[in-house]
Write an enzyme that holds these catalytic residues in place. Structure first.
Site, PDB file in Angstrom:
ATOM      1  N   PHE A  13       0.827  -1.209   0.000  1.00  0.00           N
ATOM      2  CA  PHE A  13       0.000   0.000   0.000  1.00  0.00           C
ATOM      3  C   PHE A  13       0.871   1.274   0.000  1.00  0.00           C
ATOM      4  O   PHE A  13       0.822   2.075  -0.939  1.00  0.00           O
ATOM      5  CB  PHE A  13      -0.928  -0.083   1.219  1.00  0.00           C
ATOM      6  N   TYR A 151       5.041  -7.295  17.814  1.00  0.00           N
ATOM      7  CA  TYR A 151       5.206  -6.387  16.677  1.00  0.00           C
ATOM      8  C   TYR A 151       6.041  -5.175  17.101  1.00  0.00           C
ATOM      9  O   TYR A 151       7.044  -4.831  16.468  1.00  0.00           O
ATOM     10  CB  TYR A 151       3.833  -5.960  16.171  1.00  0.00           C
TER      11      TYR A 151
END
Ligand code: UDP
Length: 326
Positions: A13, A151
Site C-alpha cells: 500500500f 510487533y
C-alpha cells in the site's frame, strides 16, 4: 546526487504510492516484494515506465537483495509483516520477517554505502500515556505473553539495529515511525479500520466498532506520508535520527464510524464488538494515539495536507472504482 532507489515492500500500500511519487520526481525505482501482503496490481500501472523495475522475491533472498542494493543510492525498507490482526495470528512470521529482514537490508546498505530509511511504527509507543508521543519518550510495552507486543518489540529491535549501524559504520540510516496511514489501495483484510468501515458502509453491512469506540487515532493520507518519506530520504541531517510521521487530527473510532456512514450515505447500523471476539482473549488496544510531528516539521517543513473527511472521500471513491473490492 541520489538517483536510484530500491523500495522493499514496494508493491504494498505505502510502497506503491512511494514508487509512483519517486518516478514522477525523476528517480529510477526498483521494487522488491514477495507479494505476501503486497499486490502486483498496485504496481502494474508502473511497469514499462522509464526507470521502473521490479523483482518478485523475498528480502530473505540474499543474492537478489545484494544485486539490487549494489545498484541503488538509497533503500527504503517497507517490507514487513504488518497489521495488528496478522501479528496476533502469525507471531513467528512477524518476528522473523521484521527482525531478520531489517538485518539483511542494513547489511547490504552498509556494504554499498546506500542511504537507508527504515519503516518503524507508532506501536513502539506501546502503552505510553502521555500524548502527543515524542520520539524520545520512554516506552512501556505489555508482557511477552501477549502476541500484540511482538510487533512493537520487533520494530524496536529494528530501530536499535539501524541506529547501531549508523554509530558503528556511519551508515546514513533514518528511522520513520509511521502512525495510522490510509488511502487508496489499502485493504481491510489485515484489519485496518478505514477500508473495513467504508466497505461495510457501502455494502450496507453493520459497521463493526471494537470495544466501546472511545479509543482514538489520527489518520494520515498516504500521499502526505510518502511526501514525508521522500523529504527524509534526501535530507542530509536526517541520518541517525527517528521521526514520527502522521496526522494530528484526532478522532474516536465511534465518531469515525459515524463519519464514514455519513460520507457513504449508508444505512448500516453501527455495532459494538468486544475485543475478545475481534482479536484474541486478553487483547489490549491502545486508548489514544497522537504523534508530535514537530521534529519532522522543523527539519523539512512537512505537514499533512489532507483532512480526515477528504481522506474518507478518497477511500470511498477508490473502493467504488476498484474491481477488487476488499
Ligand atoms: N477497529 C474497529 N473495527 C474494525 C477494525 C479496527 O473498531 O473493524 C479499531 C481497532 O480496534 C483500533 C482502531 O480501530 O482501535 C484502529 O485499528 P487499525 O487496525 O486500523 O490500526 P491500529 O491503530 O490498531 O494499528
Amino acid at each position: 546526487m541520489m538517483q536510484r532507489v530500491l523500495i522493499t515492500g514496494g508493491a504494498g500500500f505505502i510502497g506503491s504510492h512511494l514508487a509512483e511519487r519517486l518516478l514522477d520526481a525523476g528517480y529510477q525505482v526498483a521494487v522488491l516484494d514477495n507479494l505476501s501482503t503486497g499486490r502486483f496490481e498496485n504496481i502494474a500501472h508502473l511497469v514499462g515506465r522509464p526507470g521502473f523495475s521490479f523483482a518478485i522475491d523475498s528480502i530473505e533472498n540474499e543474492i537478489v537483495l545484494d544485486r539490487l542494493a549494489s545498484e541503488s543510492d538509497a533503500i527504503v525498507h517497507l517490507a514487513a509483516a504488518v497489521g495488528v490482526k496478522l501479528v496476533v495470528e502469525r507471531p513467528v512470521h512477524t518476528i522473523e520477517t521484521n527482525i531478520m529482514g531489517t538485518e539483511a537490508v542494513l547489511r547490504v546498505a552498509a556494504r554499498y554505502r546506500a542511504r537507508v530509511l527504515i519503516a518503524s511504527t507508532s506501536e513502539v509507543y506501546g502503552k505510553g500515556a502521555r500524548t502527543p508521543f515524542r520520539e524520545d519518550d520512554d516506552v512501556v510495552l505489555g508482557p511477552t505473553s501477549r502476541n500484540r507486543w511482538a510487533y512493537a518489540a520487533s520494530k524496536m529491535v529494528d530501530e536499535f539495529l539501524a541506529l547501531a549501524y549508523h554509530q558503528k559504520y556511519e551508515l546514513p540510516a533514518v528511522i520513520v515511525r509511521l502512525f495510522n496511514t490510509v488511502g487508496p489501495r489499502q485493504v481491510g483484510r489485515y484489519g485496518m479500520v478505514i477500508p473495513r468501515f467504508m466497505r461495510q458502509a457501502l455494502a450496507g453491512e453493520p459497521i463493526t466498532v471494537y470495544g466501546d469506540g472511545s479509543q482514538s487515532r489520527c489518520f494520515c493520507d498516504v500521499s502526505d506520508t510518502v511526501r514525508a518519506l521522500e523529504a527524509l530520504m534526501v535530507h542530509p541531517q536526517a541520518a541517525g535520527r527517528v521521526f514520527n510521521v502522521g496526522s494530528t487530527e484526532e478522532v474516536t473510532i465511534l465518531e469515525l464510524a459515524q463519519r464514514v456512514k455519513a460520507i457513504a450515505h449508508s444505512d448500516s447500523p453501527i455495532t459494538f464488538i468486544p475485543y475478545e471476539e475481534a482479536y484474541a482473549p486478553g487483547f489490549e488496544d491502545m486508548k489514544r494515539r497522537v504523534p508530535d510531528i514537530s521534529r519532522l516539521h522543523e527539519l523539512t517543513g512537512w505537514q499533512p495536507r489532507y483532512r480526515l473527511d477528504d481522506i474518507l472521500m478518497r477511500v470511498k471513491n477508490w473502493l467504488q472504482d476498484s474491481e477488487t473490492r476488499v
